[in-house]
Design an enzyme around this catalytic site. Structure first.
Site, PDB file in Angstrom:
ATOM      1  N   LYS A 129       0.493  -1.239  -0.412  1.00  0.00           N
ATOM      2  CA  LYS A 129       0.307   0.169   0.287  1.00  0.00           C
ATOM      3  C   LYS A 129       0.325   1.188   0.020  1.00  0.00           C
ATOM      4  O   LYS A 129       0.363   1.982  -0.281  1.00  0.00           O
ATOM      5  CB  LYS A 129      -1.322   0.037   1.339  1.00  0.00           C
ATOM      6  N   LYS A 229      -6.033   2.013   3.301  1.00  0.00           N
ATOM      7  CA  LYS A 229      -7.433   0.572   2.092  1.00  0.00           C
ATOM      8  C   LYS A 229      -8.440   2.066   2.288  1.00  0.00           C
ATOM      9  O   LYS A 229      -8.561   1.511   1.021  1.00  0.00           O
ATOM     10  CB  LYS A 229      -7.411  -0.467   3.563  1.00  0.00           C
TER      11      LYS A 229
HETATM   12  N1  HSE Z   1      -1.920  -6.687   8.369  1.00  0.00           N
HETATM   13  C1  HSE Z   1      -3.508  -6.414   7.398  1.00  0.00           C
HETATM   14  C2  HSE Z   1      -4.716  -6.941   8.380  1.00  0.00           C
HETATM   15  C3  HSE Z   1      -3.140  -7.282   6.274  1.00  0.00           C
HETATM   16  O1  HSE Z   1      -4.127  -7.559   9.435  1.00  0.00           O
HETATM   17  O2  HSE Z   1      -5.193  -6.473   7.984  1.00  0.00           O
HETATM   18  C4  HSE Z   1      -2.011  -7.000   4.854  1.00  0.00           C
HETATM   19  O3  HSE Z   1      -3.448  -6.148   4.420  1.00  0.00           O
END
Ligand code: HSE
Length: 346
Positions: A129, A229
């Site tokens: 990302k 995200k």
């Molecule tokens: N660390 C992220 C999560 C996974 O726990 O969803 C990768 O985006």
């Protein structure tokens, strides 16, 4: 048969799961999609492995790393000191699979991998990302100039379909708001605390052992992974160019068992939620722990599962849940993007 030659940068949990997956499913991919995936190089921290433009033997490499070896120490085909940029520059390929860890300082080394690959006309399928949230416009502009595609399902909640649902299934509708549980690690911690009265530290350790926490777990627990995200999903689906500074973020480090119990007593459940909402024509982005009513479509999303709920003008509320965070889930999202990239282009 369509053959796609791949260079994989990053050989941690996700990179390894991806190599395994395309090896295990190679016959199935040929049969179902007429797609032959050839991995021609893997670049990791201290070097690379490649075989002079021939496909590399994934099973031998996996056996070597499972015994504690590294790609550059592979007999005959290991290249100590060879970087991802070297591999991308020297080896002919069609697609870069970017699976190096998210770095929010300067996006490296993923940013240079992506820019080098685009310069050479490769399509990009990325789980990383960092480069996307820091240099979204620059990367998309270069991709457009070069006629290349960037696929980022694995960077936008991976096994949970977020962008595909927004782009394909909600086509023609206006998205009025987005709410998402987009991070499996924090959802796992909050669920373990609520259901089993587990401590925060134990639950975080478990999430790390499951391989779902980021290399730097601060990104998860401080809400930054959810923010990243949310920014990518909002920019892609609502045609925006938000940056990291545009999001108000509060993670779960301050959440205590008492807060969770308090919410439960009121018939609610505490979740880390990322929200994009519109007020007076302005979109605002926020990440925070929220006490959701049990009727809320995301209230029953538990453990490492995630969920996203779109409010639209013509299709009402559309919610997708599931898509556990896991290295295999992230690898599967990379594979899904590769298949789509190939089928849509053919
Ligand atoms: N660390 C992220 C999560 C996974 O726990 O969803 C990768 O985006």
């Amino acid at each position: 048969m369509i053959t796609k030659r791949l260079i994989l940068c990053g050989f941690g949990n996700v990179g390894r799961a991806f190599a395994n997956l395309i090896h295990e499913r190679r016959n199935d991919l040929k049969k179902r999609y007429g797609l032959s995936l050839e991995l021609v190089a893997i670049a990791d921290i201290d070097g690379a492995v490649h075989c002079n433009n021939e496909p590399i033997p994934i099973d031998t490499i996996m056996a070597h790393v499972e015994k504690g070896g590294t790609v550059e120490t592979m007999e005959k085909i290991g290249r100590p000191g060879m970087s991802g940029i070297d591999a991308l520059t020297r080896i002919e390929a069609d697609v870069l699979i970017e699976a190096t860890p998210t770095n929010l300082r300067d996006g490296e080394p993923g940013r240079s991998h992506i820019m080098t690959a685009l310069d050479k006309g490769l399509n990009i399928v990325t789980a990383n990302k960092g480069p996307l949230v820091l240099y979204y416009k620059e990367i998309l502009d270069l991709a457009k100039t070069k006629g290349c595609r960037i696929s980022m399902s694995a960077a936008t909640a991976a096994a949970l379909p977020t962008l595909d649902v927004g782009r394909l299934c909600l086509a023609g509708a206006d998205i009025l708001s987005i709410e998402g549980i987009l991070n499996g690690t924090t959802n796992y911690i909050l669920t373990r605390m609520r259901e089993e009265k587990c401590t925060y530290d134990t639950a975080l350790k478990e999430a790390q052992e499951m391989g779902i926490a980021e290399t730097d777990p601060t990104l998860d627990v401080e809400g930054y992974d959810t923010r990243n995200k949310l920014v990518l999903i909002t920019n892609s689906l609502m045609d925006q160019t938000f940056g990291l500074g545009d999001v108000e973020v509060k993670g779960i480090t301050g959440v205590r068992l008492d807060d969770i119990d308090e919410a439960s007593k009121k018939g609610k459940v505490l979740k880390l939620v990322g929200t994009a909402s519109i007020s007076d024509g302005q979109i605002s982005l926020k990440v925070e722990p929220k006490a959701l009513e049990m009727e809320h479509p995301l209230a029953t999303v538990n453990y490492s599962e995630k969920g996203i709920s779109y409010l639209t003008d013509t299709m009402g509320q559309v919610t997708v849940t599931g898509g556990k965070s896991s290295p295999v889930g992230a690898a599967a999202a990379l594979l899904k993007d590769l298949i789509h990239l190939t089928l849509m282009a053919s």
